[in-house]
Design a protein around this motif. Structure first.
Motif, PDB file in Angstrom:
ATOM      1  N   ASN A  37       0.812  -1.216   0.000  1.00  0.00           N
ATOM      2  CA  ASN A  37       0.000   0.000   0.000  1.00  0.00           C
ATOM      3  C   ASN A  37       0.846   1.267   0.000  1.00  0.00           C
ATOM      4  OD1 ASN A  37      -2.516  -1.465   0.176  1.00  0.00           O
ATOM      5  ND2 ASN A  37      -1.895  -1.961   2.250  1.00  0.00           N
ATOM      6  N   TYR A  67      -1.414  15.472   4.423  1.00  0.00           N
ATOM      7  CA  TYR A  67      -2.077  14.189   4.284  1.00  0.00           C
ATOM      8  C   TYR A  67      -1.887  13.377   5.568  1.00  0.00           C
ATOM      9  CZ  TYR A  67      -2.194  15.517  -0.602  1.00  0.00           C
ATOM     10  OH  TYR A  67      -2.412  16.198  -1.780  1.00  0.00           O
ATOM     11  N   VAL A  69      -1.944  10.103   7.845  1.00  0.00           N
ATOM     12  CA  VAL A  69      -1.840   8.667   7.623  1.00  0.00           C
ATOM     13  C   VAL A  69      -1.631   7.972   8.970  1.00  0.00           C
ATOM     14  CG1 VAL A  69      -0.546   6.815   6.493  1.00  0.00           C
ATOM     15  CG2 VAL A  69      -0.769   9.024   5.361  1.00  0.00           C
ATOM     16  N   ALA A  71      -0.154   5.030  10.190  1.00  0.00           N
ATOM     17  CA  ALA A  71       0.777   4.053   9.633  1.00  0.00           C
ATOM     18  C   ALA A  71       1.323   3.127  10.713  1.00  0.00           C
ATOM     19  CB  ALA A  71       1.925   4.791   8.938  1.00  0.00           C
ATOM     20  N   ARG A  92       4.564   1.788   6.797  1.00  0.00           N
ATOM     21  CA  ARG A  92       3.704   1.321   5.705  1.00  0.00           C
ATOM     22  C   ARG A  92       2.335   1.958   5.859  1.00  0.00           C
ATOM     23  NH1 ARG A  92       0.479  -2.692   7.972  1.00  0.00           N
ATOM     24  NH2 ARG A  92       1.440  -3.721   9.746  1.00  0.00           N
ATOM     25  N   PHE A  93       1.798   2.346   4.720  1.00  0.00           N
ATOM     26  CA  PHE A  93       0.470   2.947   4.696  1.00  0.00           C
ATOM     27  C   PHE A  93      -0.582   1.859   4.883  1.00  0.00           C
ATOM     28  CE2 PHE A  93       2.175   6.281   1.450  1.00  0.00           C
ATOM     29  CZ  PHE A  93       2.863   6.933   2.457  1.00  0.00           C
ATOM     30  N   ASP A  95      -4.331  -0.035   4.322  1.00  0.00           N
ATOM     31  CA  ASP A  95      -5.150  -0.327   3.151  1.00  0.00           C
ATOM     32  C   ASP A  95      -6.488   0.392   3.301  1.00  0.00           C
ATOM     33  OD1 ASP A  95      -6.277  -1.374   0.880  1.00  0.00           O
ATOM     34  OD2 ASP A  95      -6.556  -3.394   1.681  1.00  0.00           O
ATOM     35  N   LYS A  98      -7.938   6.822   1.806  1.00  0.00           N
ATOM     36  CA  LYS A  98      -7.061   7.992   1.925  1.00  0.00           C
ATOM     37  C   LYS A  98      -5.625   7.647   1.581  1.00  0.00           C
ATOM     38  CE  LYS A  98      -9.593  10.650   5.375  1.00  0.00           C
ATOM     39  NZ  LYS A  98      -9.552  11.210   6.722  1.00  0.00           N
ATOM     40  N   SER A  99      -5.157   6.503   2.063  1.00  0.00           N
ATOM     41  CA  SER A  99      -3.784   6.101   1.780  1.00  0.00           C
ATOM     42  C   SER A  99      -3.600   5.723   0.320  1.00  0.00           C
ATOM     43  CB  SER A  99      -3.382   4.941   2.689  1.00  0.00           C
ATOM     44  OG  SER A  99      -3.382   5.370   4.028  1.00  0.00           O
ATOM     45  N   THR A 100      -4.608   5.105  -0.274  1.00  0.00           N
ATOM     46  CA  THR A 100      -4.542   4.783  -1.694  1.00  0.00           C
ATOM     47  C   THR A 100      -4.449   6.069  -2.520  1.00  0.00           C
ATOM     48  OG1 THR A 100      -5.768   2.731  -1.373  1.00  0.00           O
ATOM     49  CG2 THR A 100      -5.732   3.628  -3.606  1.00  0.00           C
ATOM     50  N   LEU A 102      -3.220   8.923  -1.461  1.00  0.00           N
ATOM     51  CA  LEU A 102      -1.886   9.484  -1.211  1.00  0.00           C
ATOM     52  C   LEU A 102      -0.840   8.745  -2.034  1.00  0.00           C
ATOM     53  CD1 LEU A 102       0.120  11.314   0.233  1.00  0.00           C
ATOM     54  CD2 LEU A 102       0.099   9.685   2.146  1.00  0.00           C
ATOM     55  N   LYS A 103      -0.914   7.430  -2.059  1.00  0.00           N
ATOM     56  CA  LYS A 103       0.036   6.642  -2.853  1.00  0.00           C
ATOM     57  C   LYS A 103      -0.040   7.054  -4.325  1.00  0.00           C
ATOM     58  CE  LYS A 103       1.258   1.984  -4.208  1.00  0.00           C
ATOM     59  NZ  LYS A 103       0.877   0.617  -4.359  1.00  0.00           N
TER      60      LYS A 103
END
Length: 123
Positions: A37, A67, A69, A71, A92-93, A95, A98-100, A102-103
């Motif tokens: 992620n 942003y 997160v 994590a 690690r972000f 699943d 919001k994290s998707t 950002l990725k």
């Protein structure tokens, strides 16, 4: 059956870290696309353990938005690490949407970025 009382141990709140990434070279050095992620390296001298929860407020280059997160620590680079690596943690972000987003934002920023011979902080 009665549950045992809490033995006085509190569950620690995640620490909050503000990470301001100023330019694309710093973003390229910190971003970790190898994690499912996504993830990012955070330079810090604070000690963390694998799996520790951290709440990160990330600022990206030329973007006024921060942003948030929630994590988890995926690896730790200790002080005086070999190869002159900066002390810190890779997180690690999760699943989530919001994290998707950002990725995707990070990967869009890095799309077409030509890396220099500057080493990364990631594995």
């Amino acid at each position: 059956m009665k549950t045992p009382p809490n033995s006085g141990q509190r569950v620690p709140r995640p620490s909050v870290i503000q990470l301001a990434i100023k330019d694309l070279s710093a973003l390229a050095a910190a971003y970790m696309p190898i994690l499912m992620n996504g993830g990012i390296f955070i330079p810090t001298d604070r000690e963390y353990q694998l799996g520790d929860a951290v709440y990160v407020l990330i600022s990206l280059p030329d973007d006024p938005q921060r942003y948030p997160v929630a994590a988890k620590v995926a690896w730790v680079t200790p002080a005086r690490a070999t190869g002159g690596r900066t002390q810190g943690v890779g997180v690690r972000f999760p699943d989530d949407e919001k994290s998707t987003a950002l990725k995707t934002k990070i990967e869009d920023l890095l799309n077409g970025y030509v890396a220099t011979d500057r080493s990364t902080q990631t594995i």
